[in-house]
Scaffold this active site. Structure first.
Site, mmCIF file in Angstrom:
data_model
loop_
_atom_site.group_PDB
_atom_site.id
_atom_site.type_symbol
_atom_site.label_atom_id
_atom_site.label_comp_id
_atom_site.label_asym_id
_atom_site.label_seq_id
_atom_site.Cartn_x
_atom_site.Cartn_y
_atom_site.Cartn_z
ATOM 1 N N GLN A 102 -11.848 10.639 6.352
ATOM 2 C CA GLN A 102 -11.768 9.174 6.423
ATOM 3 C C GLN A 102 -11.845 8.745 7.889
ATOM 4 O O GLN A 102 -11.055 9.198 8.716
ATOM 5 C CB GLN A 102 -10.472 8.643 5.797
ATOM 6 C CG GLN A 102 -10.547 7.113 5.657
ATOM 7 C CD GLN A 102 -9.257 6.453 5.235
ATOM 8 O OE1 GLN A 102 -8.218 6.664 5.872
ATOM 9 N NE2 GLN A 102 -9.296 5.660 4.187
ATOM 10 N N TYR A 184 -7.202 -2.889 8.662
ATOM 11 C CA TYR A 184 -7.758 -2.358 9.912
ATOM 12 C C TYR A 184 -9.083 -3.055 10.245
ATOM 13 O O TYR A 184 -9.456 -4.026 9.580
ATOM 14 C CB TYR A 184 -7.834 -0.827 9.824
ATOM 15 C CG TYR A 184 -6.430 -0.261 9.694
ATOM 16 C CD1 TYR A 184 -5.540 -0.340 10.767
ATOM 17 C CD2 TYR A 184 -5.947 0.244 8.493
ATOM 18 C CE1 TYR A 184 -4.228 0.109 10.658
ATOM 19 C CE2 TYR A 184 -4.628 0.691 8.366
ATOM 20 C CZ TYR A 184 -3.782 0.621 9.457
ATOM 21 O OH TYR A 184 -2.474 1.046 9.351
ATOM 22 N N ARG A 231 -13.738 2.716 1.315
ATOM 23 C CA ARG A 231 -12.448 2.306 0.747
ATOM 24 C C ARG A 231 -12.177 0.840 1.040
ATOM 25 O O ARG A 231 -12.318 0.398 2.190
ATOM 26 C CB ARG A 231 -11.325 3.157 1.326
ATOM 27 C CG ARG A 231 -10.017 2.986 0.561
ATOM 28 C CD ARG A 231 -8.937 3.958 0.977
ATOM 29 N NE ARG A 231 -8.147 4.336 -0.190
ATOM 30 C CZ ARG A 231 -6.834 4.575 -0.171
ATOM 31 N NH1 ARG A 231 -6.163 4.522 0.960
ATOM 32 N NH2 ARG A 231 -6.200 4.894 -1.275
ATOM 33 N N GLY A 326 -1.377 9.256 -3.507
ATOM 34 C CA GLY A 326 -0.888 9.322 -2.134
ATOM 35 C C GLY A 326 0.447 10.019 -2.064
ATOM 36 O O GLY A 326 0.532 11.241 -1.851
ATOM 37 N N ARG A 327 1.508 9.253 -2.284
ATOM 38 C CA ARG A 327 2.856 9.817 -2.169
ATOM 39 C C ARG A 327 3.048 11.059 -3.046
ATOM 40 O O ARG A 327 3.642 12.045 -2.570
ATOM 41 C CB ARG A 327 3.889 8.720 -2.467
ATOM 42 C CG ARG A 327 3.963 7.693 -1.348
ATOM 43 C CD ARG A 327 4.647 6.411 -1.787
ATOM 44 N NE ARG A 327 3.803 5.646 -2.695
ATOM 45 C CZ ARG A 327 4.147 4.474 -3.231
ATOM 46 N NH1 ARG A 327 5.317 3.946 -2.929
ATOM 47 N NH2 ARG A 327 3.317 3.835 -4.048
HETATM 48 C C1 LIG Z 1 2.416 8.060 4.544
HETATM 49 C C2 LIG Z 1 1.224 7.272 4.124
HETATM 50 C C3 LIG Z 1 0.105 7.257 4.928
HETATM 51 C C4 LIG Z 1 -1.056 6.573 4.538
HETATM 52 N N1 LIG Z 1 -2.176 6.646 5.327
HETATM 53 C C5 LIG Z 1 -3.332 6.098 4.893
HETATM 54 C C6 LIG Z 1 -4.550 6.289 5.612
HETATM 55 O O1 LIG Z 1 -4.607 6.983 6.642
HETATM 56 N N2 LIG Z 1 -5.667 5.697 5.130
HETATM 57 C C7 LIG Z 1 -5.661 4.942 3.982
HETATM 58 O O2 LIG Z 1 -6.704 4.420 3.584
HETATM 59 N N3 LIG Z 1 -4.530 4.762 3.265
HETATM 60 C C8 LIG Z 1 -3.389 5.340 3.678
HETATM 61 N N4 LIG Z 1 -2.247 5.230 2.902
HETATM 62 C C9 LIG Z 1 -2.338 4.609 1.559
HETATM 63 C C10 LIG Z 1 -2.567 5.682 0.495
HETATM 64 O O3 LIG Z 1 -3.846 6.274 0.650
HETATM 65 C C11 LIG Z 1 -2.476 5.115 -0.943
HETATM 66 O O4 LIG Z 1 -3.444 4.118 -1.124
HETATM 67 C C12 LIG Z 1 -1.095 4.550 -1.215
HETATM 68 O O5 LIG Z 1 -0.080 5.447 -0.824
HETATM 69 C C13 LIG Z 1 -0.914 4.213 -2.677
HETATM 70 O O6 LIG Z 1 -1.000 5.373 -3.481
HETATM 71 P P1 LIG Z 1 0.328 6.081 -4.085
HETATM 72 O O7 LIG Z 1 1.044 4.997 -4.870
HETATM 73 O O8 LIG Z 1 -0.219 7.170 -4.955
HETATM 74 O O9 LIG Z 1 1.153 6.563 -2.937
HETATM 75 C C14 LIG Z 1 -1.071 5.862 3.300
HETATM 76 C C15 LIG Z 1 0.069 5.861 2.502
HETATM 77 C C16 LIG Z 1 1.210 6.559 2.879
HETATM 78 C C17 LIG Z 1 2.403 6.587 1.969
#
Ligand SMILES: Cc1cc2nc3c(=O)[nH]c(=O)nc-3n(C[C@H](O)[C@H](O)[C@H](O)COP(=O)(O)O)c2cc1C
Length: 371
Positions: A102, A184, A231, A326-327
């Site tokens: 990414q 961003y 994205r 994500g999480r």
């Molecule tokens: C610790 C953390 C770091 C993240 N870093 C990014 C990132 O670098 N780029 C991005 O597009 N989204 C980032 N996100 C968003 C996640 O990709 C994802 O969309 C979000 O956590 C929701 O999914 P989940 O409910 O499965 O956690 C981040 C989320 C978390 C929790």
């Protein structure tokens, strides 16, 4: 089984996935210093999460020294960084997995202390993000008023995205994902709350979408559209994103992306807030996968608050083709295997999300070890 829909193959551009449990991009702020270089620890982390025919999307990665918004985020613009990423991609490929990089520019979500020479961050317009962000020492400080980009600078950033994509391929990545989400730089251009330019990059929906689409074209020209994902996070409101056009904006952007025949579109559902584990899902928020699946016409990866059962239901319904976690992927290195077996999931520890070393990064237990 209930989760079966997640374990059918899926062609995403050039990648022949064997299942649909994708690792979402996750900033972890653990690149080696100095130089923001990926190293063995990062290779171990991604390697742990790789699976046969599974797709990992890396943490957001800087495309030049000015795109940086947080400490210890990796880059993909120096020979050392490219060499470091080779360790990561090799670890993932050794397990038969796929990995895309990414690539981002944070725009106004930076601080002069993170910028070479201490210059101000840049943005479509001189409008600060609301609230506080982090400086180079990791201290929360109010966002600064950014400097408005010139058209020449916009052209240079486009070229840097194209070069970053070529660098990513050199580093062994299967493709790149352009970060157009979460407040961003590219998202700042899309929204009229942060973009009040009066030139060809501001004003109408077409003008505000121009930069993102030109970046996509530059990256597609560099590495081929079958290796490019984008994205977006419609209606997220994150980092002060505001827009008066709403649906018209997203319809235009997504239809234009559809014409470009990229490998996939990655949509974050606005119902979830990944910065707050306690907030329940907002089920009244628009269902963006359902809204835009047809307009895009190609594969959709959905993210945002999915659990194994809701993920399988979204894929079974046909509105999403794959689900990014994500999480859950932070806390479960073997997430696809756990979902396939209906096994319990480890809970993540938010305190170790950003920065540090192995703790909260490579030490979450695998299923066999947990049993
Ligand atoms: C610790 C953390 C770091 C993240 N870093 C990014 C990132 O670098 N780029 C991005 O597009 N989204 C980032 N996100 C968003 C996640 O990709 C994802 O969309 C979000 O956590 C929701 O999914 P989940 O409910 O499965 O956690 C981040 C989320 C978390 C929790």
């Amino acid at each position: 089984m209930a989760q079966d829909a997640l374990f059918n193959p899926l062609q995403l551009g050039a990648m022949a996935l064997k299942h649909r449990v994708v690792m979402a991009p996750l900033t972890r702020m653990r690149a080696k210093q100095p130089g923001d270089v990926p190293y063995e620890l990062n290779a171990e982390y991604y390697g742990q999460r790789a699976s046969e025919g599974g797709l990992l999307i890396t943490e957001a990665t800087d495309i030049n020294p000015f795109t940086k918004g947080y400490r210890s985020v990796p880059g993909v613009y120096t020979p050392a960084q490219i060499a470091g990423w080779k360790k990561v991609t090799a670890a993932v490929h050794a397990k038969g997995g796929f990995i895309v990089n990414q690539i981002w520019h944070v725009g106004r979500v930076s601080h002069s202390s993170l910028q070479p020479g201490g210059v101000l961050p840049v943005a479509p317009s001189a409008i600060p993000a609301p609230g506080e962000g982090f400086n180079a020492d990791g201290i929360a400080v109010p966002y600064e008023t950014p400097r408005e980009l010139t058209v020449d600078e916009i052209a240079a950033i486009k070229a840097d995205f194209g070069q970053a994509a070529r660098n990513a391929r050199e580093a062994g990545f299967d493709g790149v994902e352009i970060h157009g989400a979460n407040g961003y730089l590219l998202d700042q251009f899309l929204h009229d709350g942060s973009n009040q330019r009066t030139d060809e990059y501001g004003g109408s929906v077409e003008n505000r979408a121009r930069f993102l689409l030109e970046v996509v074209d530059a990256v597609v020209a560099g590495i081929g559209g079958d290796k490019v994902g984008v994205r977006l996070s419609p209606w997220s409101g994150i980092l002060g994103m505001q827009d008066s056009t709403g649906l018209t904006l997203w319809e235009h952007v997504i239809a234009e992306l559809g014409k470009r025949k990229i490998a996939y579109l990655h949509l974050i559902e606005p119902r979830a807030d990944f910065t707050n584990d306690e907030r329940p899902l907002d089920m009244d928020a628009p269902d963006v996968a359902a809204l835009f699946k047809k307009a895009f016409g190609g594969p959709i990866i959905s993210a945002g608050g999915f659990l194994p059962d809701t993920a399988a239901a979204a894929v079974a319904s046909g509105k999403s083709d794959a689900i990014a976690f994500g999480r859950p992927f932070i806390a479960n290195p073997d997430l696809p295997e756990r979902i396939r077996n209906g096994a319990p999931l480890n809970k993540h520890n938010r305190a170790t999300f950003y920065g540090g070393a192995a703790e909260g990064y490579t030490d979450y237990p695998f299923l066999a070890a947990a049993e």
